[in-house]
Design a protein around this motif. Structure first.
Motif, PDB file in Angstrom:
ATOM      1  N   SER A 264       0.848  -1.187   0.000  1.00 23.81           N
ATOM      2  CA  SER A 264       0.000   0.000   0.000  1.00 23.81           C
ATOM      3  C   SER A 264       0.887   1.240   0.000  1.00 23.81           C
ATOM      4  N   VAL A 265       0.300   2.402  -0.241  1.00 24.03           N
ATOM      5  CA  VAL A 265       1.080   3.636  -0.181  1.00 24.03           C
ATOM      6  C   VAL A 265       1.611   3.867   1.234  1.00 24.03           C
ATOM      7  N   ASP A 266       0.879   3.430   2.246  1.00 24.97           N
ATOM      8  CA  ASP A 266       1.376   3.546   3.617  1.00 24.97           C
ATOM      9  C   ASP A 266       2.622   2.692   3.817  1.00 24.97           C
ATOM     10  N   ASP A 267       2.631   1.494   3.228  1.00 21.06           N
ATOM     11  CA  ASP A 267       3.819   0.645   3.306  1.00 21.06           C
ATOM     12  C   ASP A 267       5.022   1.338   2.677  1.00 21.06           C
ATOM     13  N   LEU A 268       4.814   1.957   1.523  1.00 20.96           N
ATOM     14  CA  LEU A 268       5.904   2.630   0.828  1.00 20.96           C
ATOM     15  C   LEU A 268       6.420   3.819   1.635  1.00 20.96           C
ATOM     16  N   ALA A 269       5.511   4.561   2.266  1.00 18.90           N
ATOM     17  CA  ALA A 269       5.931   5.684   3.104  1.00 18.90           C
ATOM     18  C   ALA A 269       6.689   5.195   4.335  1.00 18.90           C
TER      19      ALA A 269
ATOM     20  N   CYS B 214      -2.492  14.413  -4.504  1.00 20.25           N
ATOM     21  CA  CYS B 214      -2.879  14.378  -3.085  1.00 20.25           C
ATOM     22  C   CYS B 214      -4.285  13.804  -2.899  1.00 20.25           C
ATOM     23  N   LYS B 215      -5.070  13.767  -3.964  1.00 18.97           N
ATOM     24  CA  LYS B 215      -6.422  13.214  -3.873  1.00 18.97           C
ATOM     25  C   LYS B 215      -6.431  11.757  -4.328  1.00 18.97           C
TER      26      LYS B 215
ATOM     27  N   LEU C 236       2.868  11.921   1.827  1.00 17.84           N
ATOM     28  CA  LEU C 236       2.306  11.042   2.851  1.00 17.84           C
ATOM     29  C   LEU C 236       3.329  10.784   3.954  1.00 17.84           C
ATOM     30  N   PHE C 237       4.575  10.570   3.564  1.00 17.35           N
ATOM     31  CA  PHE C 237       5.647  10.382   4.547  1.00 17.35           C
ATOM     32  C   PHE C 237       5.770  11.622   5.440  1.00 17.35           C
ATOM     33  N   ALA C 238       5.688  12.811   4.852  1.00 18.07           N
ATOM     34  CA  ALA C 238       5.808  14.051   5.626  1.00 18.07           C
ATOM     35  C   ALA C 238       4.644  14.218   6.596  1.00 18.07           C
TER      36      ALA C 238
ATOM     37  N   VAL D  32       8.385  13.173  -7.755  1.00 17.76           N
ATOM     38  CA  VAL D  32       7.642  13.449  -8.983  1.00 17.76           C
ATOM     39  C   VAL D  32       6.362  12.609  -9.013  1.00 17.76           C
ATOM     40  N   THR D  33       5.221  13.255  -9.132  1.00 17.23           N
ATOM     41  CA  THR D  33       3.888  12.671  -9.289  1.00 17.23           C
ATOM     42  C   THR D  33       3.629  11.563  -8.255  1.00 17.23           C
ATOM     43  N   ALA D  34       3.687  10.288  -8.625  1.00 15.03           N
ATOM     44  CA  ALA D  34       3.449   9.233  -7.639  1.00 15.03           C
ATOM     45  C   ALA D  34       4.462   9.316  -6.510  1.00 15.03           C
ATOM     46  N   GLY D  35       5.726   9.588  -6.859  1.00 22.33           N
ATOM     47  CA  GLY D  35       6.756   9.757  -5.839  1.00 22.33           C
ATOM     48  C   GLY D  35       6.487  10.955  -4.951  1.00 22.33           C
ATOM     49  N   ALA D  36       5.917  12.022  -5.524  1.00 20.16           N
ATOM     50  CA  ALA D  36       5.564  13.196  -4.728  1.00 20.16           C
ATOM     51  C   ALA D  36       4.462  12.857  -3.730  1.00 20.16           C
ATOM     52  N   TYR D  37       3.514  12.010  -4.142  1.00 21.34           N
ATOM     53  CA  TYR D  37       2.456  11.576  -3.223  1.00 21.34           C
ATOM     54  C   TYR D  37       3.063  10.788  -2.059  1.00 21.34           C
ATOM     55  N   ILE D  38       3.960   9.843  -2.358  1.00 24.09           N
ATOM     56  CA  ILE D  38       4.567   9.013  -1.307  1.00 24.09           C
ATOM     57  C   ILE D  38       5.336   9.895  -0.318  1.00 24.09           C
ATOM     58  N   LEU D  39       6.087  10.867  -0.826  1.00 21.91           N
ATOM     59  CA  LEU D  39       6.862  11.738   0.071  1.00 21.91           C
ATOM     60  C   LEU D  39       5.967  12.665   0.873  1.00 21.91           C
TER      61      LEU D  39
END
Length: 350
Positions: free
Chosen positions: A103-108, A156-157, A137-139, A128-135
């Motif tokens: 999941s994206v939470d796992d990646l974060a 972000c949505k 979420l991490f923040a 960048v894009t998907a990577g920006a979302y992961i970072l």
């Protein structure tokens, strides 16, 4: 640093701007991290978009001499690749059908484990894009570990119906046909503007040709896992107001995620965020127009006391000039410079 039994390090002498690539074992699988620069310096971590790694997502920016001197002078760069997206030289293992989905939470959460492995505290983030979302979420989840966000065409949505359907089509094709021509075309449309992708009368640009070749090296099951994680992402808009760091957002005006970036900017604290819209550009500003990022990056990093070691105050290759930038950029705030929305101006070739 963890002991050597927890990772594998490979010298990458054949790769331009060679660094060292580490395979870091986390509780959610192994992750490739390429390290460039002096590890005593502050850390900048990067995370690429779908089906990319740092060589295919950030080499345009880091091959720009001014940006390279700005970033490498001030930071040690830690390029994080999504699981299974490392460089071909390392022989990325193919994800098996019995491997649990991520999941994206796992990646974060993997990022937090990577920082622990390298003994890092708070870091600057570039995604960048998907990577920006992961970072992002991490923040939100680990706010004390992020000092700033540099986001390119961010999400972000939750996916719109259009994006969700497109991703589902790609998922099915990846599962049945692998990294076929149609998947490559859909990904290139995601990354680049129509102008550089070419047409019947105009050949596609070198960066698109290079990206197409690199996509052919990806292991389709690994891309599928990342795609499914991103397609299942939740809306994190409500968490944006909780961010404690400053943010700089770049987006190409021809990006399919242009509206997403505008929405995200509207939800961030305007005192500590800025939007840079790059004209005649798609999502991947880092590759298509990296020079457009230089001046905004310089002013953003000034707020942290970073600078570019050059006698030239302005890059002659940047589409921006000092007169393009609002004087209010220099107004101090409690966390440094106050950033205002600005636009790059690209001169049309005659």
């Amino acid at each position: 640093m963890a002991d050597s039994s927890d990772s594998v390090s490979v010298d990458m002498e054949s790769v331009p701007l060679a660094g060292k690539e580490h395979i870091v074992k986390t509780g959610r699988g192994s992750v490739s991290v390429a390290v460039f620069g002096d590890q005593d310096k502050p850390a900048l971590i990067t995370y690429p978009d779908l089906a990319l790694n740092y060589m295919s997502c950030f080499q345009g920016l880091f091959f720009c001499p001014e940006a390279f001197s700005l970033l490498l002078h001030n930071f040690c760069i830690y390029h994080i690749s999504p699981p299974g997206h490392e460089l071909l030289q390392l022989g990325a293992a193919v994800a098996g059908p019995d491997e649990p989905s991520l999941s994206v939470d796992d990646l974060a959460d993997q990022i937090a484990e990577i920082l622990d492995y390298f003994g890092l505290g708070a870091v600057m983030c570039l995604g960048v894009t998907a990577g920006a979302y992961i970072l992002t979420l991490f923040a939100i989840k680990y706010s004390h570990r992020v000092i700033g966000l540099i986001l390119v065409s961010p999400l972000c949505k939750a996916p719109s119906w259009t994006e969700w359907l497109c991703n589902k089509v790609m998922s099915n094709l990846l599962y049945i046909c692998g990294m076929c021509g149609i998947v490559k075309e859909l990904l290139l449309m995601r990354y680049f503007s129509k102008d550089v992708r070419g047409s019947v009368d105009v050949p596609e640009s070198d960066i698109v040709q290079s990206c197409r070749r690199l996509l052919g090296e990806r292991q389709s099951p690994n891309v599928l896992r990342f795609l499914e994680a991103i397609n299942g992402r939740p809306d994190i808009t409500n968490g944006l107001r909780k961010l404690q760091c400053r943010s700089l957002i770049f987006v190409g005006e021809n990006s399919p995620f242009h509206y997403e970036a505008l929405h995200m900017t509207s939800k961030l604290d305007r005192r500590f965020s800025a939007l840079v819209e790059v004209q005649a550009c798609g999502s991947m500003v880092t590759e298509e127009q990296p020079d457009a990022m230089l001046i905004p990056l310089e002013y953003f990093l000034m707020g942290y006391g970073f600078f570019r070691p050059s006698q030239l105050s302005v890059s002659p290759r940047s589409p921006l000039s000092p007169t393009s930038i609002s004087p209010e950029l220099f107004s101090p705030e409690s966390m440094g410079l106050k950033l205002k929305p600005i636009k790059t101006r690209i001169q049309a070739e005659v």
